[in-house]
Scaffold this active site. Structure first.
Site, PDB file in Angstrom:
ATOM      1  N   ASP A  34       0.874  -1.041   0.091  1.00  0.00           N
ATOM      2  CA  ASP A  34      -0.063  -0.021  -0.037  1.00  0.00           C
ATOM      3  C   ASP A  34       0.907   1.131   0.142  1.00  0.00           C
ATOM      4  O   ASP A  34       2.109   1.006  -0.451  1.00  0.00           O
ATOM      5  CB  ASP A  34      -0.753   0.093   1.286  1.00  0.00           C
ATOM      6  CG  ASP A  34      -2.151   0.843   1.002  1.00  0.00           C
ATOM      7  OD1 ASP A  34      -2.080   1.436   0.163  1.00  0.00           O
ATOM      8  OD2 ASP A  34      -3.105   0.422   1.570  1.00  0.00           O
ATOM      9  N   GLY A  37       3.940   4.838   4.998  1.00  0.00           N
ATOM     10  CA  GLY A  37       3.441   5.552   5.868  1.00  0.00           C
ATOM     11  C   GLY A  37       2.598   4.666   6.605  1.00  0.00           C
ATOM     12  O   GLY A  37       2.378   4.936   7.933  1.00  0.00           O
ATOM     13  N   THR A  39      -0.103   1.848   8.433  1.00  0.00           N
ATOM     14  CA  THR A  39      -1.537   2.397   8.980  1.00  0.00           C
ATOM     15  C   THR A  39      -1.571   3.546   9.621  1.00  0.00           C
ATOM     16  O   THR A  39      -2.733   4.282   9.415  1.00  0.00           O
ATOM     17  CB  THR A  39      -1.767   1.079  10.009  1.00  0.00           C
ATOM     18  OG1 THR A  39      -1.907  -0.306   9.415  1.00  0.00           O
ATOM     19  CG2 THR A  39      -2.923   1.274  10.877  1.00  0.00           C
ATOM     20  N   LYS A  49      -6.768  11.395  14.277  1.00  0.00           N
ATOM     21  CA  LYS A  49      -6.660  12.510  15.079  1.00  0.00           C
ATOM     22  C   LYS A  49      -7.062  13.662  14.495  1.00  0.00           C
ATOM     23  O   LYS A  49      -7.453  14.824  15.202  1.00  0.00           O
ATOM     24  CB  LYS A  49      -5.314  12.562  15.545  1.00  0.00           C
ATOM     25  CG  LYS A  49      -5.061  11.302  16.615  1.00  0.00           C
ATOM     26  CD  LYS A  49      -6.154  10.626  17.153  1.00  0.00           C
ATOM     27  CE  LYS A  49      -5.687   9.407  17.896  1.00  0.00           C
ATOM     28  NZ  LYS A  49      -5.707   8.308  16.799  1.00  0.00           N
ATOM     29  N   HIS A 468       1.561  28.064  38.475  1.00  0.00           N
ATOM     30  CA  HIS A 468       0.330  28.127  38.795  1.00  0.00           C
ATOM     31  C   HIS A 468      -0.541  29.217  37.892  1.00  0.00           C
ATOM     32  O   HIS A 468       0.316  30.232  37.740  1.00  0.00           O
ATOM     33  CB  HIS A 468       0.099  28.672  40.326  1.00  0.00           C
ATOM     34  CG  HIS A 468      -1.247  29.044  40.610  1.00  0.00           C
ATOM     35  ND1 HIS A 468      -2.117  28.100  41.116  1.00  0.00           N
ATOM     36  CD2 HIS A 468      -1.671  30.220  40.944  1.00  0.00           C
ATOM     37  CE1 HIS A 468      -3.108  28.298  41.611  1.00  0.00           C
ATOM     38  NE2 HIS A 468      -3.110  29.726  41.297  1.00  0.00           N
TER      39      HIS A 468
END
Length: 490
Positions: A34, A37, A39, A49, A468
């Site tokens: 394929d 890169g 899957t 994502k 903080h």
């Protein structure tokens, strides 16, 4: 019979090894059926994502009202979103292929490959860098790196998979027309992420998972929290094993079944030409749910069988993963295995780490034992999950737990979320596990991963001065709770 300095099987993480070997002057055969890169780039991490980010944006707008901001989502251009994402990853994959073609050291075989003997791989003679040929060719090398990847599991126990069209994760990521309703079969990270995406895009999502909670490999408290959050937005059925896929006839009857009475319809009344999923609990309770599309997100299996590793004398375990030692060597002399096919971890980031060691060991002739310092992972659902180390149900003996809610911090309370962090520490302060569920969990986990990799214990993380009011105070709070420190500075 072409002979190479090294053969790399698989163009995902394996492409890292092939490129490094070429840079060091080796003649390399790279075999990938394929796009380069693998899957992650083409069918997994990257497109999912990118799509999930759009879902996060939609969810942020939809929840803005709770913060006194009036906003609404006017339109979601679903096909445009998918086209943009797929266009970008396709361009990146083709760029990798072009780099391979232009290399004087890499012969790129974009075709199926399979072992036919020790360190001998048969491929079709079409090598992209050489032009088309005819018939099979056997490639040989004294060194082979198998980075053969994994593929979606289609359970044999589910009837109808050969008769009813369904989606796998690879299909779902390229779906240009959003279904009005979607049934997700499975309860793992793929199910969580895809359910979040399609729900945010406007689909009605039903989730059917076999465990008693979603993402059941996560810490039990984290998994329960995520399951409850999903149940508020989706129709969620946990503890059910899917037994059959079917299709509704246009008149509302299940094809091949009875009269289409109310008893055979689901609670939402759907009975018009949709796809049907039947499932059963251990107690024998049966449910039937329907949707325009079905997504099978039931896990992944290694591709070792597809590469015919038996012919090369490569041992696999009972789940089909290639067995490797600490040097990533297989049972066959001169063959290393990395990534999903080896099953040490099934993460892209662990595969990349293994690729580094494959370069050292297979390419440079070193003998370096692979290490995974601070190995963590994340689930990009809604809410997000970040995890490192042991879950509480995996531990015995003495340990302490600290749980700290987001809303106990200044910034966390502003996010209007009920997420939390959970730190697990040994009596001597060793970090046994850390788990977080809520906004930005995929980033918060890295503070702990970096600390563990650098040799820090729970006390060091607890006593580190945190900015903080940054969200990372959630992490600090959990470790201070675990170690019994007062909440100074929080």
């Amino acid at each position: 019979m072409p002979e190479f300095d090294i053969i790399v099987l698989g163009g995902g993480t394996g492409n890292v090894v092939a490129s490094a070997a070429a840079d060091e002057g080796l003649d390399v055969a790279l075999v990938e059926r394929d796009r380069l890169g693998g899957t992650c780039l083409n069918r997994g991490c990257n497109p999912s994502k990118k799509l999930v980010h759009r879902a996060d944006v939609v969810r942020t707008v939809q929840q803005a009202d709770a913060l006194g901001v009036e906003a609404s989502v006017e339109e979601i251009r679903f096909a445009d979103i998918v086209d943009e994402v797929i266009g970008k990853i396709t361009a990146e994959a083709e760029s990798k292929a072009e780099t391979a073609r232009e290399s004087d050291r890499i012969t790129f075989y974009r075709t199926e490959g399979r072992f036919v003997g020790e360190r001998t791989v048969e491929v079709d003679s079409t090598a992209e860098s050489e032009g088309a040929g005819g018939g099979p060719v056997e490639l040989t090398s004294e060194r082979i790196v198998l980075a053969g990847g994994s593929r979606p599991v289609i359970p044999d126990s589910i009837e109808g998979t050969d008769e009813v069209a369904f989606l796998t994760s690879a299909d779902a990521l390229r779906l240009r027309e959003r279904p009005d309703s979607l049934v997700v079969v499975g309860g793992g990270y793929i199910a969580a992420e895809m359910s979040h995406f399609f729900d945010a895009m406007g689909a009605e999502v039903t989730v059917v998972g076999h465990a008693d909670r979603l993402v059941d490999r996560e810490d039990p408290e984290i998994a329960r929290h995520l399951t409850d959050a999903y149940a508020e937005r989706h129709e969620v059925h946990t503890g059910y094993e899917v037994t059959e896929l079917a299709e509704d006839a246009p008149n509302g009857r299940d094809r091949g079944e009875g009269d289409g009475s109310d008893e055979s319809r689901d609670a939402s009344g759907h009975d018009d030409g949709e796809k049907v999923v039947r499932a059963e609990s251990e107690e024998g309770d049966e449910i039937t749910v329907r949707g325009d599309e079905i997504l099978l997100a039931t896990g992944r299996r290694p591709n070792a069988d597809a590469w015919n590793v038996e012919a090369a004398g490569i041992d696999t375990d009972e789940e089909g993963f290639v067995e490797t030692n600490e040097y990533l060597e297989t049972s066959a002399d001169g063959v290393w295995a990395i990534g999903d096919v080896a099953g040490n971890y099934m993460f892209k980031h662990s595969g990349d780490k293994e690729a580094e060691y494959a370069v050292r060991n297979a390419v440079r002739g070193e003998r370096a034992a692979v290490e995974y310092p601070g190995m963590a992972h994340a689930i990009f659902g809604s809410p997000q999950v970040g995890s490192l180390g042991k879950t509480e149900d995996e531990l015995d003996g003495d340990y302490s737990v600290g749980i700290f809610a987001y809303d106990r911090t200044a910034l966390g309370s502003a996010l209007e979320t009920d997420g939390f962090a959970k730190a697990i520490a040994a009596p001597d302060g060793e970090v046994l596990g850390f788990h977080v569920v809520g906004p930005h969990a995929s980033m918060l986990i890295h503070e702990v991963a970096t600390g563990v990799a650098a040799g820090a214990d729970a006390d060091r993380i607890a006593e580190t001065v945190h900015v903080h009011p940054a969200l990372s105070e959630v992490v600090q709070g959990a470790f201070r709770e675990a170690r019994g420190f007062p909440p100074t500075g929080i």
